[in-house]
Design a protein around this motif. Structure first.
Motif, PDB file in Angstrom:
ATOM      1  N   THR A  31       7.381   6.865   0.831  1.00  0.00           N
ATOM      2  CA  THR A  31       6.593   6.506   2.009  1.00  0.00           C
ATOM      3  C   THR A  31       5.879   7.745   2.546  1.00  0.00           C
ATOM      4  O   THR A  31       6.512   8.776   2.790  1.00  0.00           O
ATOM      5  N   ARG A  32       4.572   7.633   2.699  1.00  0.00           N
ATOM      6  CA  ARG A  32       3.764   8.730   3.217  1.00  0.00           C
ATOM      7  C   ARG A  32       3.961   8.875   4.728  1.00  0.00           C
ATOM      8  O   ARG A  32       4.535   8.008   5.389  1.00  0.00           O
ATOM      9  N   ALA A  33       3.430   9.952   5.262  1.00  0.00           N
ATOM     10  CA  ALA A  33       3.543  10.205   6.698  1.00  0.00           C
ATOM     11  C   ALA A  33       2.881   9.113   7.523  1.00  0.00           C
ATOM     12  O   ALA A  33       3.301   8.839   8.657  1.00  0.00           O
ATOM     13  N   ASP A  34       1.845   8.461   6.965  1.00  0.00           N
ATOM     14  CA  ASP A  34       1.161   7.413   7.717  1.00  0.00           C
ATOM     15  C   ASP A  34       1.805   6.041   7.536  1.00  0.00           C
ATOM     16  O   ASP A  34       1.274   5.028   7.993  1.00  0.00           O
ATOM     17  N   GLY A  35       2.948   6.005   6.851  1.00  0.00           N
ATOM     18  CA  GLY A  35       3.653   4.744   6.690  1.00  0.00           C
ATOM     19  C   GLY A  35       3.287   3.959   5.450  1.00  0.00           C
ATOM     20  O   GLY A  35       3.893   2.921   5.174  1.00  0.00           O
ATOM     21  N   VAL A  36       2.293   4.420   4.681  1.00  0.00           N
ATOM     22  CA  VAL A  36       1.966   3.748   3.421  1.00  0.00           C
ATOM     23  C   VAL A  36       3.099   4.006   2.428  1.00  0.00           C
ATOM     24  O   VAL A  36       3.501   5.152   2.212  1.00  0.00           O
ATOM     25  N   THR A  37       3.612   2.925   1.842  1.00  0.00           N
ATOM     26  CA  THR A  37       4.696   3.023   0.872  1.00  0.00           C
ATOM     27  C   THR A  37       4.153   2.757  -0.522  1.00  0.00           C
ATOM     28  O   THR A  37       3.459   1.756  -0.741  1.00  0.00           O
ATOM     29  N   VAL A  38       4.453   3.651  -1.454  1.00  0.00           N
ATOM     30  CA  VAL A  38       3.978   3.530  -2.832  1.00  0.00           C
ATOM     31  C   VAL A  38       5.165   3.262  -3.743  1.00  0.00           C
ATOM     32  O   VAL A  38       6.145   4.007  -3.749  1.00  0.00           O
ATOM     33  N   LEU A  39       5.078   2.177  -4.520  1.00  0.00           N
ATOM     34  CA  LEU A  39       6.071   1.841  -5.532  1.00  0.00           C
ATOM     35  C   LEU A  39       5.487   2.231  -6.881  1.00  0.00           C
ATOM     36  O   LEU A  39       4.631   1.539  -7.424  1.00  0.00           O
ATOM     37  N   ASN A  40       5.939   3.352  -7.408  1.00  0.00           N
ATOM     38  CA  ASN A  40       5.448   3.831  -8.706  1.00  0.00           C
ATOM     39  C   ASN A  40       6.362   3.282  -9.794  1.00  0.00           C
ATOM     40  O   ASN A  40       7.434   3.812 -10.067  1.00  0.00           O
ATOM     41  N   ASP A  41       5.912   2.198 -10.414  1.00  0.00           N
ATOM     42  CA  ASP A  41       6.664   1.577 -11.508  1.00  0.00           C
ATOM     43  C   ASP A  41       5.788   1.561 -12.753  1.00  0.00           C
ATOM     44  O   ASP A  41       5.772   0.592 -13.520  1.00  0.00           O
ATOM     45  N   ALA A  42       5.049   2.656 -12.939  1.00  0.00           N
ATOM     46  CA  ALA A  42       3.974   2.689 -13.921  1.00  0.00           C
ATOM     47  C   ALA A  42       4.404   3.193 -15.288  1.00  0.00           C
ATOM     48  O   ALA A  42       3.563   3.447 -16.135  1.00  0.00           O
TER      49      ALA A  42
ATOM     50  N   GLN B  18      31.686   1.351  -5.389  1.00  0.00           N
ATOM     51  CA  GLN B  18      31.329   2.565  -4.652  1.00  0.00           C
ATOM     52  C   GLN B  18      30.271   3.361  -5.400  1.00  0.00           C
ATOM     53  O   GLN B  18      29.300   3.851  -4.804  1.00  0.00           O
ATOM     54  N   ARG B  19      30.414   3.466  -6.715  1.00  0.00           N
ATOM     55  CA  ARG B  19      29.446   4.238  -7.507  1.00  0.00           C
ATOM     56  C   ARG B  19      28.103   3.518  -7.591  1.00  0.00           C
ATOM     57  O   ARG B  19      27.053   4.163  -7.557  1.00  0.00           O
ATOM     58  N   LEU B  20      28.125   2.201  -7.703  1.00  0.00           N
ATOM     59  CA  LEU B  20      26.864   1.456  -7.705  1.00  0.00           C
ATOM     60  C   LEU B  20      26.121   1.638  -6.392  1.00  0.00           C
ATOM     61  O   LEU B  20      24.888   1.725  -6.355  1.00  0.00           O
ATOM     62  N   SER B  21      26.857   1.708  -5.308  1.00  0.00           N
ATOM     63  CA  SER B  21      26.231   1.833  -3.982  1.00  0.00           C
ATOM     64  C   SER B  21      25.730   3.242  -3.712  1.00  0.00           C
ATOM     65  O   SER B  21      25.008   3.465  -2.724  1.00  0.00           O
ATOM     66  N   ALA B  22      26.080   4.177  -4.577  1.00  0.00           N
ATOM     67  CA  ALA B  22      25.660   5.578  -4.393  1.00  0.00           C
ATOM     68  C   ALA B  22      24.741   6.047  -5.520  1.00  0.00           C
ATOM     69  O   ALA B  22      24.550   7.250  -5.708  1.00  0.00           O
ATOM     70  N   LEU B  23      24.140   5.121  -6.246  1.00  0.00           N
ATOM     71  CA  LEU B  23      23.298   5.486  -7.381  1.00  0.00           C
ATOM     72  C   LEU B  23      22.090   6.313  -6.964  1.00  0.00           C
ATOM     73  O   LEU B  23      21.566   6.162  -5.853  1.00  0.00           O
ATOM     74  N   GLU B  24      21.625   7.147  -7.891  1.00  0.00           N
ATOM     75  CA  GLU B  24      20.382   7.883  -7.731  1.00  0.00           C
ATOM     76  C   GLU B  24      19.417   7.464  -8.832  1.00  0.00           C
ATOM     77  O   GLU B  24      19.834   7.175  -9.946  1.00  0.00           O
ATOM     78  N   ARG B  25      18.142   7.424  -8.512  1.00  0.00           N
ATOM     79  CA  ARG B  25      17.133   7.147  -9.537  1.00  0.00           C
ATOM     80  C   ARG B  25      16.900   8.430 -10.326  1.00  0.00           C
ATOM     81  O   ARG B  25      16.575   9.463  -9.775  1.00  0.00           O
ATOM     82  N   ARG B  26      17.072   8.352 -11.650  1.00  0.00           N
ATOM     83  CA  ARG B  26      17.009   9.551 -12.471  1.00  0.00           C
ATOM     84  C   ARG B  26      15.747   9.651 -13.320  1.00  0.00           C
ATOM     85  O   ARG B  26      15.336  10.751 -13.665  1.00  0.00           O
ATOM     86  N   SER B  27      15.188   8.546 -13.729  1.00  0.00           N
ATOM     87  CA  SER B  27      14.041   8.572 -14.642  1.00  0.00           C
ATOM     88  C   SER B  27      12.760   8.283 -13.877  1.00  0.00           C
ATOM     89  O   SER B  27      12.719   7.409 -13.008  1.00  0.00           O
ATOM     90  N   ALA B  28      11.709   9.018 -14.225  1.00  0.00           N
ATOM     91  CA  ALA B  28      10.460   8.968 -13.466  1.00  0.00           C
ATOM     92  C   ALA B  28       9.699   7.662 -13.672  1.00  0.00           C
ATOM     93  O   ALA B  28       9.826   7.000 -14.706  1.00  0.00           O
ATOM     94  N   HIS B  29       8.909   7.307 -12.663  1.00  0.00           N
ATOM     95  CA  HIS B  29       7.947   6.207 -12.728  1.00  0.00           C
ATOM     96  C   HIS B  29       8.605   4.848 -12.932  1.00  0.00           C
ATOM     97  O   HIS B  29       8.038   3.957 -13.540  1.00  0.00           O
TER      98      HIS B  29
END
Length: 524
Positions: free
Chosen positions: A351-362, A334-345
């Motif tokens: 996803t932008r309003a125009d549907g472009v999705t950005v994966l920031n893994d930088a 249950q906890r794994l299925s409710a995880l939140e991303r805590r650390s940046a980048h």
């Protein structure tokens, strides 16, 4: 931080009192940034690359600090520690980049002694120290472990990737009498560094995620990296004393560490021999994994909200730790299925309003993490939706650099990624590899810098496209992702103004804030 008198602290760190009688007590937090100091705190004076914390001693006391932990006398109540014998300071420590007289090394060593003293007292009261290491995924997994343990009791874990010689004791000193779990990342730039960290805060449970090629240029080989990572399991107490080593059995170099520990070994992975394993893994359209969590105490379905199949293995290590500490399989699922991303980048998907999705893994990159991110990108590619890989240099690969960059370019082609944008001459072998593998007609393009990448993307992106941005920390490609999500000049001006304001009056050049984590490089 537990309450300690200045006299007690001086005794622990081997320092002398200056301008104080020792009766005052530290009742607040330990900080190295005057902006973070509050009533009852202890200010740690470290020389930075731009400013020296010793020059801010009076300001720290005015802000509420009881005293200053210093390497020389200052104009405020202080505990002054002696210089270290030659050769005892960690070479190339990020926290000591501005240390020209040895005062920083002395203060850092004193901070470690204080952290060790506090953690030792708390461990005697029941604190469980959990440590993890690996070539990639440490920070994301640390965040997962914290979220699995928090419902079981007060938990302390470092912010972001603050796992340096400064971040390690600083995090440990966030623990107090109420803390039940202390979760720590242990990183290394050479043999002995993880052993040193484990000596400061001895863990009862340790997890090794993987051994990859990150920083192989410094270590010389993956086998040398494995030797350094294995110092964690060597530091664990015996099985009879409650020691537990969580090892990824899908990685042969990690699995082999079982012979290096007297702790009880819990294997995780997809292999049938793992005590905690994943089966029936599937990915949805956004590269989020679902699987059956299989444990000795039963099984439960998990759907991770994190993007990328590589998170499954990290989730298993976190799950094994939570199970060892008393959670049930159902609670873990249950906890794994409710995880939140805590650390940046780190695989931040927007996803932008125009549907472009950005994966920031930088935030960072090595060959293994780039391959994992590319596979996630490929799984998000659908009919009518183009996939873009914007990739920069993977640092510290040594003699393998050209070969590894070339292989990444070839993988982009094999995964049918539509467009490859290679940023910077250091990453040029990626472009060459893609071209030689079969990329032509400008499917792969080499640009000189991030600004050029942004200009190209603004010109060529179509609604619905998905863009991965990834590179080593030094490349700073998170600015490309941020520009795609907030491209207006007003947004840039606002960001520049905020960054300028944050830099004013800083007592140190290293901070646990996300912006300063970016300078915390060179740790494997």
């Amino acid at each position: 931080m537990i309450e300690l008198s200045l006299a007690e602290i001086a005794d622990v760190v081997g320092g002398r009192l200056h301008g104080a009688d020792g009766s005052s007590a530290v009742t607040g937090s330990v900080e190295f940034d005057t902006r973070k100091i509050g009533p009852g705190g202890l200010f740690v004076a470290l020389p930075g690359e731009r400013v020296d914390g010793h020059d801010f001693a009076a300001k720290a006391v005015a802000a509420g600090a009881v005293a200053v932990l210093a390497g020389r006398e200052v104009d405020a109540p202080a505990i002054v520690v002696p210089p270290l014998p030659e050769g005892q300071a960690h070479e190339r420590s990020v926290a000591l980049a501005g240390d020209t007289d040895g005062s920083g090394a002395a203060v850092l060593a004193a901070l470690a002694k204080l952290a060790g003293h506090v953690v030792g007292r708390l461990a005697a009261e029941g604190l469980t120290v959990v440590a993890l290491t690996g070539s990639s995924g440490k920070t994301s997994t640390k965040d997962v472990i914290a979220q699995l343990l928090e419902p079981m009791g007060p938990t302390v874990a470092p912010p972001g990737s603050f796992n340096s010689e400064l971040g390690h004791p600083w995090t440990a000193l966030r623990a107090d009498h109420a803390t039940k779990y202390l979760v720590l990342e242990m990183s290394a730039r050479g043999t002995g560094h993880i052993a040193d960290a484990a000596a400061i805060t001895p863990p009862r449970i340790g997890a090794v995620l993987n051994v990859g090629s990150a920083h192989v240029g410094e270590f010389g080989s993956r086998e040398a990296i494995a030797k350094a990572k294995g110092e964690l399991v060597e530091a664990l107490p015996s099985a009879e004393a409650g020691g537990v080593a969580v090892l990824n059995l899908d990685d042969p170099l990690v699995a082999a560490m079982a012979s290096r520990t007297s702790a009880r070994v819990v294997g995780v992975g997809e292999t049938a021999s793992a005590q905690v394993r994943a089966a029936d893994i599937t990915l949805d359209a956004e590269a989020r994994a679902s699987f059956r969590l299989i444990t000795p105490d039963g099984e439960a379905p998990v759907t991770l909200p994190l993007h990328g199949e590589h998170h499954v293995g990290n989730a298993l290590s976190a799950a094994a730790i939570a199970l060892e500490l008393g959670a049930t399989p159902a609670e873990v699922a249950q906890r794994l299925s409710a995880l939140e991303r805590r650390s940046a980048h780190r695989m931040a998907v927007t996803t932008r309003a125009d549907g472009v999705t950005v994966l920031n893994d930088a935030y960072n990159a090595n060959p293994e993490s780039v391959r994992a991110a590319l596979k996630a990108l490929a799984s998000m590619r659908r009919t009518g939706r183009r996939a873009w890989a914007v990739l920069g240099v993977m640092g510290e690969l040594g003699a393998d650099s050209v070969t590894e960059h070339d292989s990444i370019g070839r993988l982009v082609v094999r995964l049918n990624i539509d467009k490859l944008v290679v940023v910077g001459d250091e990453a040029a072998p990626m472009h060459q590899g893609a071209s030689q593998e079969g990329s032509w007609n400008e499917e792969s393009v080499l640009v000189p810098d991030g600004d050029a990448a942004v200009a190209l993307l603004h010109d060529q992106l179509r609604p619905g496209d998905v863009v991965l941005v990834k590179a080593s920390n030094a490349a700073g490609l998170w600015h490309v992702a941020e520009a795609l999500l907030a491209p207006s000049e007003d947004s840039k001006d606002s960001e520049n103004s905020e960054n300028s304001e944050d830099s004013e009056d800083a007592a140190q050049s290293v901070s646990p804030s996300p912006s300063s984590e970016r300078s915390n490089g060179g740790h494997a």
